[in-house]
Design a protein around this motif. Sequence first.
Motif, PDB file in Angstrom:
ATOM      1  N   THR A 252       0.974  -1.381   0.128  1.00 59.44           N
ATOM      2  CA  THR A 252       0.060   0.146   0.067  1.00 59.44           C
ATOM      3  C   THR A 252       0.866   1.169   0.201  1.00 59.44           C
ATOM      4  OG1 THR A 252      -1.741  -1.091   1.118  1.00 59.44           O
ATOM      5  CG2 THR A 252      -1.785   1.158   1.352  1.00 59.44           C
ATOM      6  N   GLY A 253       0.772   2.086  -0.943  1.00 59.89           N
ATOM      7  CA  GLY A 253       1.378   3.513  -0.994  1.00 59.89           C
ATOM      8  C   GLY A 253       2.597   3.218  -1.789  1.00 59.89           C
ATOM      9  N   LYS A 254       2.934   1.941  -2.325  1.00 62.56           N
ATOM     10  CA  LYS A 254       4.175   2.010  -3.157  1.00 62.56           C
ATOM     11  C   LYS A 254       3.630   1.940  -4.690  1.00 62.56           C
ATOM     12  CE  LYS A 254       6.860  -0.218   0.461  1.00 62.56           C
ATOM     13  NZ  LYS A 254       7.894  -1.359   1.001  1.00 62.56           N
ATOM     14  N   VAL A 255       4.882   2.032  -5.373  1.00 64.31           N
ATOM     15  CA  VAL A 255       4.638   2.123  -6.853  1.00 64.31           C
ATOM     16  C   VAL A 255       5.575   0.891  -7.291  1.00 64.31           C
ATOM     17  CG1 VAL A 255       5.102   3.420  -8.835  1.00 64.31           C
ATOM     18  CG2 VAL A 255       4.200   4.583  -6.807  1.00 64.31           C
ATOM     19  N   ALA A 256       5.130   0.077  -8.102  1.00 65.16           N
ATOM     20  CA  ALA A 256       5.766  -0.920  -9.031  1.00 65.16           C
ATOM     21  C   ALA A 256       5.908  -0.700 -10.397  1.00 65.16           C
ATOM     22  CB  ALA A 256       5.029  -2.244  -8.484  1.00 65.16           C
ATOM     23  N   LEU A 257       7.002  -0.799 -10.939  1.00 65.12           N
ATOM     24  CA  LEU A 257       7.219  -0.564 -12.359  1.00 65.12           C
ATOM     25  C   LEU A 257       7.849  -2.080 -13.070  1.00 65.12           C
ATOM     26  CD1 LEU A 257       8.052   1.040 -15.040  1.00 65.12           C
ATOM     27  CD2 LEU A 257      10.175   1.588 -13.736  1.00 65.12           C
ATOM     28  N   VAL A 258       6.951  -2.407 -13.942  1.00 68.92           N
ATOM     29  CA  VAL A 258       7.345  -3.913 -14.376  1.00 68.92           C
ATOM     30  C   VAL A 258       7.584  -3.787 -15.849  1.00 68.92           C
ATOM     31  CG1 VAL A 258       6.223  -6.019 -14.674  1.00 68.92           C
ATOM     32  CG2 VAL A 258       5.698  -4.833 -12.671  1.00 68.92           C
ATOM     33  N   THR A 259       8.531  -4.337 -16.499  1.00 65.46           N
ATOM     34  CA  THR A 259       8.768  -4.247 -17.913  1.00 65.46           C
ATOM     35  C   THR A 259       8.324  -5.536 -18.361  1.00 65.46           C
ATOM     36  OG1 THR A 259      11.099  -5.060 -17.868  1.00 65.46           O
ATOM     37  CG2 THR A 259      10.653  -2.703 -17.744  1.00 65.46           C
ATOM     38  N   GLY A 260       7.973  -5.648 -19.642  1.00 63.86           N
ATOM     39  CA  GLY A 260       7.479  -6.821 -19.949  1.00 63.86           C
ATOM     40  C   GLY A 260       6.014  -7.094 -19.687  1.00 63.86           C
ATOM     41  N   GLY A 261       5.529  -6.129 -19.050  1.00 59.96           N
ATOM     42  CA  GLY A 261       4.173  -6.421 -18.323  1.00 59.96           C
ATOM     43  C   GLY A 261       2.932  -6.830 -19.114  1.00 59.96           C
ATOM     44  N   GLY A 262       3.038  -6.861 -20.517  1.00 59.00           N
ATOM     45  CA  GLY A 262       1.927  -7.197 -21.070  1.00 59.00           C
ATOM     46  C   GLY A 262       1.554  -8.428 -21.358  1.00 59.00           C
ATOM     47  N   SER A 263       2.213  -9.561 -20.592  1.00 65.18           N
ATOM     48  CA  SER A 263       2.002 -10.989 -20.810  1.00 65.18           C
ATOM     49  C   SER A 263       2.832 -11.608 -19.922  1.00 65.18           C
ATOM     50  CB  SER A 263       2.190 -11.590 -22.164  1.00 65.18           C
ATOM     51  OG  SER A 263       3.497 -11.316 -22.575  1.00 65.18           O
ATOM     52  N   GLY A 264       2.504 -13.001 -19.788  1.00 69.19           N
ATOM     53  CA  GLY A 264       3.266 -13.972 -19.037  1.00 69.19           C
ATOM     54  C   GLY A 264       3.655 -13.588 -17.616  1.00 69.19           C
ATOM     55  N   ILE A 265       4.896 -13.649 -17.140  1.00 67.92           N
ATOM     56  CA  ILE A 265       5.184 -13.400 -15.937  1.00 67.92           C
ATOM     57  C   ILE A 265       4.827 -11.931 -15.524  1.00 67.92           C
ATOM     58  CG2 ILE A 265       7.186 -13.282 -14.255  1.00 67.92           C
ATOM     59  CD1 ILE A 265       8.289 -15.647 -16.006  1.00 67.92           C
ATOM     60  N   GLY A 266       5.416 -11.051 -16.403  1.00 71.25           N
ATOM     61  CA  GLY A 266       5.211  -9.563 -16.144  1.00 71.25           C
ATOM     62  C   GLY A 266       3.688  -9.248 -15.955  1.00 71.25           C
ATOM     63  N   ARG A 267       2.791  -9.823 -16.466  1.00 71.80           N
ATOM     64  CA  ARG A 267       1.412  -9.679 -16.271  1.00 71.80           C
ATOM     65  C   ARG A 267       0.950 -10.154 -15.018  1.00 71.80           C
ATOM     66  NH1 ARG A 267      -3.290 -10.270 -20.915  1.00 71.80           N
ATOM     67  NH2 ARG A 267      -2.372  -8.049 -21.452  1.00 71.80           N
ATOM     68  N   ALA A 268       1.503 -11.429 -14.684  1.00 72.98           N
ATOM     69  CA  ALA A 268       1.133 -11.833 -13.353  1.00 72.98           C
ATOM     70  C   ALA A 268       1.733 -11.039 -12.137  1.00 72.98           C
ATOM     71  CB  ALA A 268       1.521 -13.330 -13.416  1.00 72.98           C
ATOM     72  N   ALA A 269       2.865 -10.390 -12.506  1.00 73.20           N
ATOM     73  CA  ALA A 269       3.601  -9.602 -11.398  1.00 73.20           C
ATOM     74  C   ALA A 269       2.767  -8.336 -11.231  1.00 73.20           C
ATOM     75  CB  ALA A 269       4.711  -9.137 -11.735  1.00 73.20           C
TER      76      ALA A 269
END
Length: 264
Positions: free
Chosen positions: A4-21
């Motif tokens: 809560t209150g934190k910001v997560a930046l995920v590359t390759g976020g459009g599918s697979g492990i990235g989307r799940a993260a």
Amino acid sequence: MDFTGKVALVTGGGSGIGRAACAAFARHGAAVVTVDRDATAAEQTAELVREAGAKALAVRADVTSSADVQAYVRTTVEEFGRIDCFVNNAGIGGTVAPVAEYDEADFAAVLAVNVTGAFLGLRYVLPVMIEQGGGAVVNTASVAGLIATPGASAYVASKHAVIGLTKTAAGEVARQGVRINAVCPGPVDTDAMRRLEEQIAPDDPAGLTARNRAAQPTGRYSTPEEVANVVLFLCSDLASNTTGAQYVVDGGRSATGTATPTRG
């Protein structure tokens, strides 16, 4: 795990492990920025995050471009003010061929995305984390960064390099409150894995899938969500003194020496 209150930046976020993260971070309260070279896929992930009740932003970027990487970092900071968690996940598998036959352009392309892309992410995210007084990074490596897979020389070389980057950068920024670890998945039940199996065995991809699953000590592939759970742990306060480490999620593959069959 409370983000809560934190910001997560995920590359390759459009599918697979990235989307799940991205989805997992959202369930645990984080605002999420999903980066992908496929703008539509990035926005689809962002919508999943919003449906989970979290703030989301989709950014289209090519991780091999310094300008694009700087732009996704700048956009994240402008929108949310900070970057608490960075999942340096974007990657490609490349072609499957023996070293003596591997296409030079294909080899360079894999290293550009998997190594240069990871380096650029660290290069421009780490100053933000250092300035704000801390953060957590998880680089997506692979069991291919720990053991060999015949026919996958570019991928294996690139993931060994990701682990080297992880160790080096972790030592450099530990005193600034930034932790950097790597997650090393084995075969994961994703579209990318299915494309690889179709490339290796175009006449019988289902049969290859069955053989590969049977070769796993657990009898199955990992799910993207299982890998994402480890990513979240490494980004959380539960891993507050863990840095420079490699966490394997492979159903026992590397422990027993089983390997995904490939041509070559």
